[in-house]
Design an enzyme around this catalytic site. Structure first.
Site, PDB file in Angstrom:
ATOM      1  N   TRP A 329       8.142  -6.141  45.951  1.00 44.67           N
ATOM      2  CA  TRP A 329       9.076  -5.691  46.990  1.00 44.67           C
ATOM      3  C   TRP A 329       8.324  -5.026  48.139  1.00 44.67           C
ATOM      4  CZ3 TRP A 329      11.634  -0.312  46.945  1.00 44.67           C
ATOM      5  CH2 TRP A 329      10.816   0.639  46.345  1.00 44.67           C
ATOM      6  N   ASP A 330       7.051  -4.686  47.909  1.00 42.53           N
ATOM      7  CA  ASP A 330       6.218  -4.084  48.946  1.00 42.53           C
ATOM      8  C   ASP A 330       6.335  -4.891  50.246  1.00 42.53           C
ATOM      9  OD1 ASP A 330       5.351  -3.447  46.339  1.00 42.53           O
ATOM     10  OD2 ASP A 330       3.374  -2.840  47.023  1.00 42.53           O
ATOM     11  N   GLU A 468       9.327   4.214  38.386  1.00 38.92           N
ATOM     12  CA  GLU A 468       9.024   3.461  37.165  1.00 38.92           C
ATOM     13  C   GLU A 468       8.671   4.354  35.978  1.00 38.92           C
ATOM     14  OE1 GLU A 468       6.035   0.995  38.926  1.00 38.92           O
ATOM     15  OE2 GLU A 468       7.474  -0.527  39.577  1.00 38.92           O
ATOM     16  N   LYS A 580       8.138   9.067  39.856  1.00 36.44           N
ATOM     17  CA  LYS A 580       6.886   8.438  40.286  1.00 36.44           C
ATOM     18  C   LYS A 580       6.802   8.331  41.801  1.00 36.44           C
ATOM     19  CE  LYS A 580       4.179   4.236  39.679  1.00 36.44           C
ATOM     20  NZ  LYS A 580       4.120   2.914  39.054  1.00 36.44           N
ATOM     21  N   GLN A 581       7.884   7.896  42.437  1.00 29.70           N
ATOM     22  CA  GLN A 581       7.798   7.579  43.872  1.00 29.70           C
ATOM     23  C   GLN A 581       9.184   7.673  44.502  1.00 29.70           C
ATOM     24  OE1 GLN A 581       6.872   3.518  42.242  1.00 29.70           O
ATOM     25  NE2 GLN A 581       7.435   2.919  44.326  1.00 29.70           N
TER      26      GLN A 581
HETATM   27  O1  IFM Z   1       5.633  -2.408  43.974  1.00 28.66           O
HETATM   28  C1  IFM Z   1       4.852  -1.350  43.558  1.00 28.66           C
HETATM   29  C2  IFM Z   1       5.684  -0.485  42.652  1.00 28.66           C
HETATM   30  O2  IFM Z   1       6.783   0.055  43.337  1.00 28.66           O
HETATM   31  C3  IFM Z   1       4.868   0.641  42.075  1.00 28.66           C
HETATM   32  N1  IFM Z   1       3.706   0.123  41.404  1.00 28.66           N
HETATM   33  C4  IFM Z   1       2.854  -0.700  42.253  1.00 28.66           C
HETATM   34  C5  IFM Z   1       3.621  -1.860  42.852  1.00 28.66           C
HETATM   35  C6  IFM Z   1       2.716  -2.671  43.790  1.00 28.66           C
HETATM   36  O3  IFM Z   1       2.342  -1.899  44.898  1.00 28.66           O
END
Ligand code: IFM
Length: 763
Positions: A329-330, A468, A580-581
């Site tokens: 999705w990046d 995640e 995580k993010q």
């Molecule tokens: O797409 C990301 C994910 O959100 C977190 N882990 C790494 C992936 C690739 O950058």
């Protein structure tokens, strides 16, 4: 001939050679043009180096681990011998060693002065580039100077290592100066051909080709202080592009060498000049931010190819092997806005990749028992799910990876990008040919994925959201809100196309098998889906049950070398509120207009101290949202953190390639966050919050065929928009004055107390 850009702010410079940092430098200084990318390895090879070339779309099957982008030979490799003594950083004395990545010109420069054990000093200066003017061309120009001796210099260039060690390809054929390779298990041929020219004519070379055709040797008898130069032209073709790559590679070299090396280099420089004109964000007053944005923009330009709609940009672009070259999705969420506003055909090509991989997305949905299209969480060449099912941790433990099965928001992310593209480009043809089908198929997926339950609401259970650390959760706010967006925009798109494209509508309906009642069903489901929003606190609960989890001190842990998930272990992290993010905050970044600022403020303040930023994607979105909230100090801190992901390797993993999503998000933090740009139905809206130290900011953008230049000043506050070309559009300040402007006009608004004065319209 090119020379390094004089302004040092356009150069990334690495002096010396530190084996410990070499793999990181190989990533950061990589060159590319979206067709191929080449790590910035030391051409002569080194124990600590891992040279690789990647061609977009070329993957190798890797057993149970699935597809991995193929590592191809380092075509730039060469060795220099002086009186039969090989020049090497490890033999004799390094007198000077500097590599420079020229961001403005897309060129890698190296300067090396080496004293060999016999006291001879040789200067080696070379540059190489992946042509942006002709994506099948790589140029290399090498100058060798005998500084304090006269004698024999020998140059050996090789198209591949003798045993193909370190690569994923097999040799099929080699004839003088050209090589045909294949990827085992795949029906793909890759060919390269090269042509060298020795200069000056007054120093005649001796030229020999090796017995196998893969090696060429050039030698000269030089006098004291003399310089010899070799200009090399390489061409690369694969059977993805042409029927006969070997013949085409050879013919192409033969035809372009007639233009001359200089002209080929000049065309590349011109292509980069034009790309920078369309894309450069200028920051006056903050050199660190300026450099970071240039670095980000360079890699974004180098990663994508508007001419190939069957490839996309992997998480690490064409700069390294991490994430196996897979697309996440990046691309749609973090990178695409950059292409959308600076190179719309590239954005279109990236979305067409998702169109061409709809088959894989449909298969995945079926396999999981759903309708429509569920995109691969990790996608490679076919669109089939490519996420490995297991990974081996550094401590040897084997962990199961569930993202491929559960990270379903990807389908809505792709739909979101389709909608953004349509809105910013007005490209109805794309919608009719591809975009509508993506929107409809992803909406159908959510229609089958969400369940109506006895509470009268619809739920999406057992997913992984952007955070995640928490797997198999119910009603992840990000997933559900993005699914709602997907369902509603699919219905909106159908309405708009039915109204606007009357002649095309029946054919479209037949092609996508649209049932008359589907759009209404999608809207009803969108209305029934829970989002976890609490009007009393204005908070979205990240997923059902999140508020009951344990509080942990994420802020203190951020300063530690060990990431919080490693420290706490999987069980404790699952029971904790550590994130995580950006997850709910990513929702703010994407769907800002959906909720009032107070909602964004509440969620930002709540989730910010709980976010570990364990993904490179996170800090820049926090910068974006902080800037929109007007928290300029925090926005700057996050902007710096995001900028350092590659430039200071602050996550310790830049050796695997630069973080393309983070680079795209940095651009978004500047343009959508700091400048506060929003794209609306009739034009653009700005809400500038220049960060501390940013005296001025300027950037170009394209919106529905208009080319605009935005210029912002901090003190006195001023916004200037120049409409370089195109029809009338609305230019507005958020909750402030609006005006109309058309091609050839310049509009200016000045700070007026805490607000903005009416626009002055001029030529
Ligand atoms: O797409 C990301 C994910 O959100 C977190 N882990 C790494 C992936 C690739 O950058």
């Amino acid at each position: 001939m090119p020379s390094p850009t004089a302004d040092p702010s356009w150069l990334s410079v690495e002096d010396g050679a530190n084996p410990a940092r070499e793999r990181e430098i190989e990533s950061l200084f990589a060159i590319g043009n979206g067709y191929f990318g080449m790590r910035a390895s030391l051409v002569e090879g080194a124990r600590f180096s891992h040279p690789s070339t990647f061609v977009a779309g070329i993957f190798v099957a890797d057993g149970v681990m699935g597809p991995r982008r193929a590592v191809l030979p380092d075509w730039s490799h060469f060795e220099v011998e002086v009186e039969q003594e090989r020049l090497s950083l490890g033999v004799g004395r390094v007198l000077a060693h500097r590599r420079q990545l020229d961001l403005r010109q897309g060129i890698l420069w190296r300067e090396w002065r080496q004293q060999d054990p016999s006291g001879r000093i040789t200067r080696l200066t070379y540059f190489q580039l992946a042509s942006l003017a002709d994506r099948h061309v790589l140029l290399q120009s090498v100058a060798i100077t005998a500084e304090n001796y006269a004698g024999r210099i020998r140059f050996t260039g090789r198209l591949c290592p003798s045993d193909m060690a370190g690569t994923d390809v097999e040799q099929i054929d080699a004839v003088s100066g050209s090589l045909l390779m294949s990827v085992p298990g795949k029906d793909i041929g890759i060919a390269t051909a090269s042509e060298l020219q020795s200069l000056p004519a007054s120093v005649p070379p001796r030229h020999e080709s090796g017995p196998d055709g893969r090696e060429e040797q050039w030698s000269w008898e030089v006098t004291l202080g003399q310089t010899v130069r070799l200009n090399r032209i390489f061409t690369i073709f694969t059977s993805r592009d042409v029927a006969s790559p070997a013949t085409t590679a050879r013919d192409h070299v033969a035809s372009i060498r007639a233009h001359g090396f200089r002209a080929l280099a000049a065309a590349h420089l011109e292509a980069w000049r034009r790309r920078w004109e369309e894309a450069e964000v200028r920051i006056m007053g903050d050199d660190v931010a300026q450099r970071a944005l240039r670095f980000a923009t360079y890699h974004l330009i180098a990663a994508a190819n508007s001419a190939d709609e069957h490839v996309s940009v992997g998480a690490r672009g064409l700069t390294g092997e991490a994430y196996r070259g897979h697309v996440f999705w990046d691309t749609e969420v973090y990178m695409l806005p950059f292409y959308l506003l600076t190179a719309p055909p590239t954005a279109r090509a990236l979305l067409m990749y998702r169109y061409h991989t709809l088959g894989g997305a449909r298969r995945k949905a079926r396999e999981q028992g759903f309708d429509g299209a569920l995109y691969a969480w990790e996608s490679a060449d076919t669109g089939n799910e490519a996420t490995p099912r297991r990974a081996v941790l550094p401590d040897g433990r084997i962990v199961t990876i569930l993202t491929g099965e559960q990270e379903h928001h990807i389908s809505a992310d792709v739909a979101y990008a389709v909608w953004q593209y349509w809105r910013a480009s007005g490209d109805d043809t794309f919608m009719l040919e591809a975009g509508a089908e993506i929107l409809v198929e992803t909406a159908r997926f959510w229609a089958s994925r969400a369940q109506a339950e006895p509470d009268g609401r619809a739920h999406i259970r057992q997913v992984i959201g952007p955070d995640e650390y928490h797997e198999t959760v119910d009603d992840n706010a990000f997933t559900n809100a993005m699914a709602i967006f997907n369902l509603e925009t699919a219905a909106d798109a159908m309405e708009i196309l039915q109204r606007k494209r009357v002649a095309d509508w029946p054919r479209l309906c037949t092609h996508i098998h649209l049932a008359r009642e589907e759009p209404a069903r999608w809207r009803a489901l969108a209305g029934a889906l829970v989002t976890g929003f609490d009007p009393a606190t204005k908070l979205f609960e990240q997923f059902a049950g999140y508020h009951q989890l344990d509080e942990v001190d994420v802020v203190t842990q951020r300063g530690c070398a060990t990431p919080i998930d490693t420290c706490l272990g999987p069980e404790r992290i699952r029971r904790s509120k550590a994130i995580k993010q950006a997850d709910v905050v990513a929702l703010s970044a994407l769907l800002w207009e959906k909720w009032p600022t107070a909602v964004h403020e509440a969620n930002f303040r709540y989730y910010e101290p709980r976010t570990a930023h364990g993904s490179s994607l996170s800090p820049a979105f926090y910068a974006l949202v902080a800037a929109r909230l007007g928290d300029r100090a925090l926005a700057l801190a996050y902007f710096r953190q995001a900028a350092e992901i590659d430039l200071a390797n602050n996550m310790g993993n830049a050796a695997g390639g630069v973080h393309m999503g983070a680079l795209g998000a940095l651009w978004q933090a500047a343009v959508f966050g700091v400048a506060g740009l929003r794209m609306c139905e009739n034009g653009i809206v700005l809400d500038p919050h220049l960060l501390p130290g940013w005296a001025e900011m300027a950037f170009p953008l394209q919106w529905r065929g208009r080319l605009l230049h935005v210029h912002l000043n901090a003190d006195p506050r001023r916004i200037e928009v120049i409409v370089e070309k195109g029809d009338e559009l609305t230019v507005a300040v958020l909750e402030g004055p609006a005006c109309s402007a058309r091609g050839g006009q310049r509009v200016v608004s000045r700070g007026n107390g805490s607000g903005w004065a009416n626009w002055e319209v001029g030529q």
